[in-house]
Design a protein around this motif. Structure first.
Motif, PDB file in Angstrom:
ATOM      1  N   GLN A 195      -0.805  -3.738  -4.130  1.00  6.92           N
ATOM      2  CA  GLN A 195      -1.798  -4.772  -3.838  1.00  6.92           C
ATOM      3  C   GLN A 195      -3.069  -4.195  -3.208  1.00  6.92           C
ATOM      4  O   GLN A 195      -4.176  -4.629  -3.525  1.00  6.92           O
ATOM      5  N   LYS A 196      -2.923  -3.221  -2.347  1.00  2.00           N
ATOM      6  CA  LYS A 196      -4.073  -2.673  -1.612  1.00  2.00           C
ATOM      7  C   LYS A 196      -4.327  -1.224  -2.042  1.00  2.00           C
ATOM      8  O   LYS A 196      -4.390  -0.930  -3.225  1.00  2.00           O
ATOM      9  N   GLU A 197      -4.429  -0.301  -1.066  1.00  7.54           N
ATOM     10  CA  GLU A 197      -4.874   1.053  -1.360  1.00  7.54           C
ATOM     11  C   GLU A 197      -3.725   2.004  -1.680  1.00  7.54           C
ATOM     12  O   GLU A 197      -2.603   1.833  -1.210  1.00  7.54           O
ATOM     13  N   ILE A 198      -4.055   3.022  -2.494  1.00  9.11           N
ATOM     14  CA  ILE A 198      -3.215   4.205  -2.703  1.00  9.11           C
ATOM     15  C   ILE A 198      -4.019   5.376  -2.161  1.00  9.11           C
ATOM     16  O   ILE A 198      -5.074   5.720  -2.700  1.00  9.11           O
ATOM     17  N   PHE A 220       0.851  -1.196   0.000  1.00  8.14           N
ATOM     18  CA  PHE A 220       0.000   0.000   0.000  1.00  8.14           C
ATOM     19  C   PHE A 220       0.878   1.234   0.000  1.00  8.14           C
ATOM     20  O   PHE A 220       2.074   1.177   0.298  1.00  8.14           O
ATOM     21  N   ILE A 221       0.256   2.372  -0.310  1.00  2.87           N
ATOM     22  CA  ILE A 221       0.960   3.663  -0.325  1.00  2.87           C
ATOM     23  C   ILE A 221       0.060   4.687   0.348  1.00  2.87           C
ATOM     24  O   ILE A 221      -1.107   4.860  -0.049  1.00  2.87           O
ATOM     25  N   HIS A 222       0.601   5.380   1.349  1.00  9.34           N
ATOM     26  CA  HIS A 222      -0.143   6.411   2.071  1.00  9.34           C
ATOM     27  C   HIS A 222       0.665   7.711   2.102  1.00  9.34           C
ATOM     28  O   HIS A 222       1.854   7.700   2.446  1.00  9.34           O
ATOM     29  N   ASN A 223       0.016   8.801   1.764  1.00  7.75           N
ATOM     30  CA  ASN A 223       0.567  10.142   1.980  1.00  7.75           C
ATOM     31  C   ASN A 223       2.028  10.257   1.522  1.00  7.75           C
ATOM     32  O   ASN A 223       2.900  10.666   2.273  1.00  7.75           O
TER      33      ASN A 223
END
Length: 817
Positions: A567-570, A552-555
């Motif tokens: 695989q999950k959220e951006i 995933f990738i956050h901020n």
């Protein structure tokens, strides 16, 4: 000469005033000996500045290195020996004379000092006053001699430079005058020819005729126009002959026979016809064309017009001859590569109905260039994607399939580009070919280039790595057992880095390929792939020249040349990709993503979040980098121009100084000649007992000596300024070369970026497996849309359409299917 008042404070004497001819610096720790030398030299007309400590003396020398003629130092000093003091003094003021005072028992010390400190004179203790004065006077005379030699050498160089410039100017003037004389002689010859011939009329020039008919100045145009003129003259003569036959003159048959049998004189006919023909040609607007031969012949051309094929449509023995065939080709403007007449005649003689076309003319087919090719001897597109664990993280521990090479392994071979050769079609037109495309082939870290420049070998063992800009390197591996943080610090490694733990906030890592468990607030700059088992969180700068894979990738702010696989959220991130964004099982929330090769996503947006911005079919990543390179190039060009302007000003100042130095040198030479003249006369006046005249001459000599001395000082000041100018120009030229080297590197980087930009055509496409929320903004290369409602399982792409009807305009729109 008046002695200065001596001021003593903390063992330091006053700095002597400027009126002394020779200034001496004394370094002596013993007060009595220092006072003795100071008093002796002062009483004998020398300016003296004495010090008890080496540092204070060297500081005084450093403030004005050219002011002291001699430095005297005792060998026995408390913190620094005298020879060391004189060595440093030589570095500060190389032209200042150096004298060492040493005990007579220290002869070996004296020898070492002479060898290493390069002293000019020495005194042994104890000494007499005469010894000191003799050595000091000797050093002062040597200093004056050195200064005069230096001044004379500079003046000689200056005069040689002026003489060279004068010689160059004379040579230029000689060349200029020779050219002018040649032009004048040509004009005289032309005028003489005109006077001799009596021709005062303006001749008819070829340029006037070409301009009137708008004919190009080329071989093909001349051949075509000559053929047309030839046909017109022939037509005129045929018409005149037919008219003469139709209307015979009223002479008797006998007279005609007599004229036919006698010698023929065509001069009258030529004088009559040529002015008429010339008048017709000048007055016509465009050359007439004759198309009657189209009834008998047909012509076809190869694809690039390098071959012309003749087809006979109708057989006629009166027309079908080589002359008529060549006339037909001329009418079709075919002028190059026509086969010989006997081959045309042979074809016509053997022609039978049903024969195919006949190759009647051929040009030269172009030889197309061959672009550079690079063959890699290792897999360049391998992927160790890793396995997805039950918790959604990615397992990169299985490193199978990654290539490994040993030292001296052949990695790549280059086939250099071959230039093409222009062709020539049957119309005589040149068929241009493009320049071949070269490819970057430079050895990176861990590699070496062969002597002939066509092979790259491994210089060490490791993993071969080819980045997006086709830079080749061999990378060793560095493993961090745990987290990258305060214990390890920032990492800059020319190879692959594996971090078993987390990359902590605030730390930086630069390497080839990076594999980590998690990235949390770090800065990443790598030339290869980035593999993260868990997520990328709060990473302010992530620059990757390969692809990125993460759970995933956050901020985060991310740029990459390759694909991004998540695989999950951006979420809450800004991402610029030259590849594709592959997030088919995840979701994009409140993010801006630009992907040249399109986006594949599970879902976009949530009901309660801000809409996302998706840009496809545009390589903003490369455009941003190219813009940054252009900005650097603009700054470098500005700096180069600024340095060039400063160099011009300095060179002008140097040129002006030459004139000033020459003027002062003239004044000095003049004064010295006058002094010699007065001195020679003074001897005679002394003999004659004319005291008043002698005194007058002596005063004049003093004035002239002062003038000469001032002129010499001005010359030295000019030379000193020229030295400074020379140094400044050299520094600026060196800086200019550094800028030009950097400029070439940036040009090469820009070429690599543009080549990468053109490598793959963009894909303006967004594929959504789940739902894309309303309000999502989608931008393509030429069109954009804001979704008014939500869509499920859709394909959003930019398409090109053309309006119906003739001259329909082409336009682009976003299509949702």
């Amino acid at each position: 000469m008046k002695c200065p008042t001596i001021l003593k404070a903390a063992g330091k004497e006053n700095i002597i005033p400027e009126e002394f001819t020779h200034k001496i610096l004394v370094v002596e720790t013993t007060p009595a000996l220092r006072e003795k030398i100071h008093t002796l030299l002062t009483e004998n007309g020398f300016g003296v500045s004495s010090f008890a400590a080496a540092k204070e003396a060297l500081d005084a020398l450093g403030e004005n290195p050219a002011s002291f003629t001699l430095i005297i130092s005792s060998y026995m000093m408390p913190k620094m020996r005298g020879d060391k003091i004189l060595i440093q003094a030589k570095q500060i003021a190389p032209e200042t004379q150096r004298l060492l005072v040493v005990e007579a028992s220290e002869m070996q010390t004296l020898v070492n000092a002479i060898n290493f400190a390069n002293i000019h004179a020495c005194l042994t203790l104890p000494f007499q006053d005469e010894d000191v004065l003799n050595q000091v006077n000797h050093c002062c005379r040597q200093y004056e001699t050195n200064q005069k030699q230096k001044s004379l050498l500079r003046l000689t160089r200056h005069q040689n430079k002026q003489l060279l410039q004068i010689a160059v100017n004379f040579k230029k003037k000689e060349t200029l005058y020779a050219g002018q004389m040649e032009q004048k002689n040509k004009k005289i010859k032309i005028l003489a020819s005109r006077v001799h011939s009596g021709d005062t009329l303006k001749p008819v020039l070829l340029k006037d005729i070409l301009d009137r008919w708008n004919i190009a100045f080329s071989q093909a145009s001349f051949i075509t126009q000559f053929s047309a003129i030839k046909r017109e003259i022939k037509k005129i003569l045929e018409t005149a002959a037919l008219s003469a036959v139709t209307n015979p003159p009223a002479d008797s048959i006998e007279t005609q026979k007599h004229q036919a049998s006698g010698p023929r004189n065509f001069q009258h006919l030529v004088d009559t016809l040529l002015p008429l023909i010339y008048a017709i040609l000048i007055k016509r607007d465009r050359p007439p064309r004759i198309d009657t031969l189209d009834h008998f012949f047909d012509i076809s051309l190869s694809e690039n017009n390098t071959k012309a094929f003749l087809q006979i449509k109708e057989m006629d023995t009166h027309v079908l001859n080589p002359s008529q065939v060549k006339l037909f080709l001329e009418e079709k403007d075919i002028t190059h590569g026509i086969i010989p007449d006997h081959e045309i005649e042979s074809y016509l003689f053997t022609f039978t109905p049903g024969n195919g076309p006949f190759l009647v003319a051929w040009g030269r087919a172009p030889v197309y260039p061959e672009d550079a090719k690079i063959t890699y001897h290792f897999p360049t597109n391998f992927r160790h994607a890793g396995k997805i664990r039950n918790d959604g993280s990615i397992d990169f521990s299985d490193r199978g399939g990654i290539p490994h090479v040993e030292e001296d392994t052949l990695l790549a071979e280059k086939t250099f580009p071959n230039s093409g050769i222009p062709g020539l079609d049957v119309y005589g037109r040149i068929l241009m070919v493009d320049e071949p495309v070269d490819k970057n082939f430079s050895p990176g870290f861990g590699t070496r280039l062969s002597e002939d420049g066509d092979k790259i070998y491994a210089a060490a063992s490791g993993q071969p790595h080819l980045d997006a800009l086709e830079n080749l390197s061999v990378c060793p591996e560095y493993r961090i057992r745990g987290d990258l943080g305060f214990e390890t610090g920032d990492v800059h490694f020319k190879g692959n880095v594996i971090v078993d733990g987390t990359i902590k906030p605030g730390f930086k890592i630069t390497c080839a390929t990076l594999t980590a468990k998690e990235i949390n607030g770090a800065q990443i700059d790598i030339t290869g792939d980035l593999n993260v088992s868990f997520g990328i969180v709060d990473a302010t700068i992530v620059r990757v020249k390969g692809r990125i894979q993460a759970k995933f990738i956050h901020n985060s702010f991310i740029t990459a040349f390759g694909d991004l696989i998540v695989q999950k959220e951006i979420m809450d991130s800004k991402i610029f990709l030259s590849g594709a964004c592959i997030n088919t099982g995840g979701v994009i929330i409140n993010s801006e993503i630009s992907a040249k090769m399109g986006i594949g996503v599970g879902s976009v947006g949530k009901a309660a979040t801000k809409p996302s911005i998706l840009k496809v079919g545009k390589d903003e990543q490369t455009n941003r980098l190219v813009a940054a390179v252009d900005a650097k190039l603009d700054m470098i060009a500005h700096n180069i121009n600024d340095l060039a302007s400063r160099i011009v000003l300095l060179e002008k100042e140097d040129h002006d100084l030459h004139a000033v130095i020459s003027q002062h040198a003239y004044i000095q030479d003049r004064a010295e000649l006058q002094i010699k003249d007065i001195e020679s006369k003074t001897e005679k006046l002394k003999t004659a007992g004319n005291i008043s005249a002698v005194l007058k001459g002596s005063n004049a000599v003093k004035v002239l000596q002062k003038t000469a001395k001032k002129a010499e000082a001005d010359i030295n000041a000019g030379f000193a300024r020229q030295d400074v100018i020379t140094t400044e120009i050299a520094k600026k030229k060196k800086k200019t070369e550094e800028y030009k080297t950097l400029q070439q590197e940036l040009f090469q980087e820009k070429e690599q970026l543009l080549a990468f930009f053109k490598k793959d055509p963009p894909l303006p496409s967004v594929k959504v497996a789940g739902t894309i929320e309303s309000g999502t903004r989608i931008f393509a290369a030429h069109s954009s849309i804001i979704l008014k409602r939500s869509y499920s399982r859709c394909h959003i792409r930019e398409v090109t359409k053309t309006q119906e009807g003739p001259g329909g305009i082409q336009y682009h729109e976003i299509q949702i299917t």
